[in-house]
Design a protein around this motif. Structure first.
Motif, PDB file in Angstrom:
ATOM      1  N   GLU A 191       0.800  -1.218   0.000  1.00  0.00           N
ATOM      2  CA  GLU A 191       0.000   0.000   0.000  1.00  0.00           C
ATOM      3  C   GLU A 191       0.835   1.271   0.000  1.00  0.00           C
ATOM      4  O   GLU A 191       0.300   2.377  -0.097  1.00  0.00           O
ATOM      5  N   VAL A 228       2.825   4.391  -1.118  1.00  0.00           N
ATOM      6  CA  VAL A 228       2.803   5.233  -2.313  1.00  0.00           C
ATOM      7  C   VAL A 228       4.115   6.016  -2.357  1.00  0.00           C
ATOM      8  O   VAL A 228       4.339   6.909  -1.537  1.00  0.00           O
ATOM      9  N   THR A 257      -4.218   1.365  -8.118  1.00  0.00           N
ATOM     10  CA  THR A 257      -4.507   2.068  -6.862  1.00  0.00           C
ATOM     11  C   THR A 257      -3.424   3.084  -6.547  1.00  0.00           C
ATOM     12  O   THR A 257      -3.712   4.209  -6.107  1.00  0.00           O
ATOM     13  N   THR A 258      -2.177   2.704  -6.767  1.00  0.00           N
ATOM     14  CA  THR A 258      -1.054   3.598  -6.459  1.00  0.00           C
ATOM     15  C   THR A 258      -1.134   4.878  -7.268  1.00  0.00           C
ATOM     16  O   THR A 258      -0.913   5.975  -6.738  1.00  0.00           O
ATOM     17  N   LYS A 306      -3.979   7.178  -5.880  1.00  0.00           N
ATOM     18  CA  LYS A 306      -3.589   7.814  -4.612  1.00  0.00           C
ATOM     19  C   LYS A 306      -2.487   8.850  -4.831  1.00  0.00           C
ATOM     20  O   LYS A 306      -2.487   9.919  -4.207  1.00  0.00           O
ATOM     21  N   TYR A 307      -1.560   8.553  -5.719  1.00  0.00           N
ATOM     22  CA  TYR A 307      -0.449   9.465  -5.998  1.00  0.00           C
ATOM     23  C   TYR A 307      -0.959  10.786  -6.579  1.00  0.00           C
ATOM     24  O   TYR A 307      -0.609  11.869  -6.106  1.00  0.00           O
ATOM     25  N   SER A 364      -3.106  12.758  -4.028  1.00  0.00           N
ATOM     26  CA  SER A 364      -2.268  13.353  -2.986  1.00  0.00           C
ATOM     27  C   SER A 364      -1.565  14.600  -3.495  1.00  0.00           C
ATOM     28  O   SER A 364      -1.446  15.604  -2.775  1.00  0.00           O
ATOM     29  N   TRP A 375     -10.343  13.928  -0.674  1.00  0.00           N
ATOM     30  CA  TRP A 375     -10.550  12.658  -1.357  1.00  0.00           C
ATOM     31  C   TRP A 375     -10.556  11.524  -0.344  1.00  0.00           C
ATOM     32  O   TRP A 375      -9.884  11.572   0.683  1.00  0.00           O
ATOM     33  N   TYR A 380     -10.982   7.053   0.150  1.00  0.00           N
ATOM     34  CA  TYR A 380     -10.707   5.767  -0.496  1.00  0.00           C
ATOM     35  C   TYR A 380     -11.461   4.656   0.220  1.00  0.00           C
ATOM     36  O   TYR A 380     -11.523   4.621   1.461  1.00  0.00           O
ATOM     37  N   ASP A 404     -12.187   1.333  -5.038  1.00  0.00           N
ATOM     38  CA  ASP A 404     -11.281   0.281  -5.501  1.00  0.00           C
ATOM     39  C   ASP A 404     -12.007  -1.058  -5.486  1.00  0.00           C
ATOM     40  O   ASP A 404     -12.841  -1.311  -4.616  1.00  0.00           O
TER      41      ASP A 404
END
Length: 331
Positions: A11, A13, A53-54, A57-58, A61, A72, A74, A126
């Motif tokens: 998980e 990132v 997913t990465t 999130k990247y 962020s 945001w 998740y 997700d």
């Protein structure tokens, strides 16, 4: 050997993502309008371990750091796969519902919290193929909410939606990922090793061997590095070698499967346990056993989604059709 265990977790990132520049730029451009107004909905498709997913999130962020008025949240729909659980998780993740319980509160309360928020919100769903479409539709209907849907198989997901929702999601912006090639995965694992391990004690050939075994799946490659590093520490060895990688292949696979099992929601776990206990079971027997053991059994369509998610996660395999279909565990 291990200097920062976070870099060896699936998980995690990283600050820099390798070999996904085009997809990052595309996703960033789609979501950038949220700094001033609502953005498009987005779908992200690709095989396991491709970085879906990465990337989400990247990019989010980055946007959150650069702009005020953006939130945001998740939710992994494998774990939170009921409408109430998914919506409550999103609302809590954007800091609008610390008081909301997973059960007992109406979903309308979660939606009201989002609707009344002055900020623009992105909801990341997700493993969305596991989820009933109602929370997706409810979120997408809110004027200040954009939805990012992540799943493996585009066609499989869209065919299980209503025609109205299918049309809506087909018009969303789309990001597609492919498996990493060998050189790309080597770069990714080299980066993880640099950030998480004493790099001088990691044989470059071992990293290449991990990438080769992982066959384009970053999640598997990272699991191999993590397990090999643990193996080196437990055996007081000096260096992480090819032999260390090859000695932990089964352990790394077990880690991945155990994490997947832990992530299952209540009804998915029950279905999996019934199959695992039986060794092999027909669809009709599985349905009967589930009905007997489940508290508040889910509908046939929900169960079908849950079983398909177990198949996609490589936790079970199936053959045949209908209630005569046979299920077997893969772990």
């Amino acid at each position: 050997m291990i200097t920062d265990a976070r870099a060896l977790r699936p998980e995690f990132v990283p600050r820099d993502l390798h070999h996904r520049d085009g997809q990052i730029d595309h996703l960033s451009s789609v979501l950038a309008p949220i700094q001033f107004d609502s953005a498009e909905n987005v779908t992200i498709f690709g095989p396991s371990g491709a970085g879906k997913t990465t990337i989400a999130k990247y990019v989010l962020s980055q946007l959150e750091r650069e702009s005020l008025g953006i939130r945001w949240g998740y939710v992994n729909c494998m774990a939170d796969n009921t409408p109430a659980a998914a919506l409550h998780t999103i609302v809590r993740d954007v800091n609008l519902g610390a008081d909301l319980r997973r059960r007992g509160e109406p979903t309308s309360l979660a939606l009201d919290r989002l609707r009344e928020c002055d900020d623009q919100v992105v909801a990341v769903l997700d493993e969305v193929a596991v989820l009933d479409e109602r929370p997706l539709v409810a979120l997408a209907d809110l004027p200040n909410v954009s939805v990012v849907c992540i799943t493996i198989d585009e066609e499989e997901w869209l065919t299980q939606l209503s025609s109205r929702t299918t049309s809506r999601m087909q018009s969303a912006a789309t990001v597609r990922l492919e498996k990493y090639d060998l050189d790309e995965l080597i770069d990714i694992l080299e980066s993880r090793a640099t950030h998480g391990l004493i790099k001088s004690r990691v044989d470059d050939e071992a990293v290449k061997r991990a990438a080769d075994i992982a066959a384009g799946d970053a999640r598997r490659g990272i699991a191999l590095l993590r397990r090999a590093a643990q193996h080196v520490e437990q055996n007081d060895a000096r260096e992480l070698t090819i032999e260390a990688i090859e000695s932990v292949v089964d352990d790394a696979e077990d880690d991945i499967q155990e994490r997947r099992i832990r992530s299952l929601g209540t009804h998915q776990r029950l279905l999996y346990n019934i199959i695992a206990e039986a060794g092999e079971i027909s669809g009709s027997e599985l349905a009967d056993e589930y009905e007997e053991r489940a508290y508040d059994p889910k509908s046939t369509s929900s169960r079908r989604r849950y079983l398909e998610s177990l198949r996609r996660y490589n936790l079970v395999e199936a053959s045949g059709n209908g209630r005569a279909r046979q299920y077997r565990p893969l772990t």
